[in-house]
Design a protein around this motif. Sequence first.
Motif, short mmCIF file in Angstrom:
data_model
loop_
_atom_site.label_atom_id
_atom_site.label_comp_id
_atom_site.label_asym_id
_atom_site.label_seq_id
_atom_site.Cartn_x
_atom_site.Cartn_y
_atom_site.Cartn_z
N PHE A 83 1.00 -1.19 0.05
CA PHE A 83 -0.06 -0.02 -0.10
C PHE A 83 0.84 1.04 0.06
O PHE A 83 0.33 2.20 -0.59
CB PHE A 83 -1.02 0.07 1.16
CG PHE A 83 -1.96 1.16 1.11
CD1 PHE A 83 -2.96 1.13 0.27
CD2 PHE A 83 -1.60 2.39 2.16
CE1 PHE A 83 -3.63 2.40 0.38
CE2 PHE A 83 -2.53 3.14 2.04
CZ PHE A 83 -3.44 3.43 1.18
N LEU A 92 -6.93 6.06 3.49
CA LEU A 92 -7.90 5.07 3.89
C LEU A 92 -8.75 5.51 5.12
O LEU A 92 -9.35 4.78 5.67
CB LEU A 92 -6.84 3.97 4.54
CG LEU A 92 -5.94 3.21 3.75
CD1 LEU A 92 -4.89 2.03 4.45
CD2 LEU A 92 -6.94 2.19 2.69
N LEU A 169 -6.64 -4.08 1.93
CA LEU A 169 -7.89 -3.30 1.35
C LEU A 169 -8.86 -3.65 2.25
O LEU A 169 -9.89 -3.02 2.41
CB LEU A 169 -7.92 -2.79 0.21
CG LEU A 169 -6.67 -1.91 -0.39
CD1 LEU A 169 -6.78 -1.77 -1.90
CD2 LEU A 169 -6.70 -0.54 0.23
N THR A 172 -9.84 -2.99 5.75
CA THR A 172 -9.71 -1.73 6.31
C THR A 172 -11.11 -0.92 6.71
O THR A 172 -11.12 -0.11 7.12
CB THR A 172 -9.21 -0.60 5.11
OG1 THR A 172 -10.00 -0.76 4.04
CG2 THR A 172 -7.71 -1.02 4.91
#
Length: 174
Positions: A83, A92, A169, A172
Amino acid sequence: MLDTMTFTKVIGGFCGALLIFLLGNWGAEILYHVGDDGHGEEHAAAGYPIEVAEAGEGAEEEAPADFATVFASADAGAGEKVFGKCRACHKLVEGENAVGPYLYGVVGRATGAASGFNYSGALAAATDAWTPEALNAFLENPAGYAPGTTMSFRGLPDVEDRANLIAYLDGTDG
């Protein structure tokens, strides 16, 4: 005007430099010469020969890894490191856009659904939702997957990096 002695020194300097250059060239040729030895014989290059298998010989060619298989064992911790390549343009934090849209909860989200971000329209033509498979294809080659996208990132060629990033991801959003 130059006198005869100064002119002689200048010419002597050029001739001396030329002589050193030619002697250096001759010495290098003697040390590193790999070719015709004057007797019509060619010598092999210095070093050790390396055996190279011809196409179709030896080990069979490895097929590219299947994304579903790699994604099943993806490492979100490694994806956090990947990332780092995205961090310059994406955040994020939900609702906090940067150069690109926020990526909080992107896995499974509808395409173009990041509020407050002005999309180019190319993504909506490519996919309806960001499934792991759609993200994989997009991250491999963004411009090839969604021609006309404004995302200038070249892509992630390694399937493991893509799978790890998508796993990160996916975690998250809660």
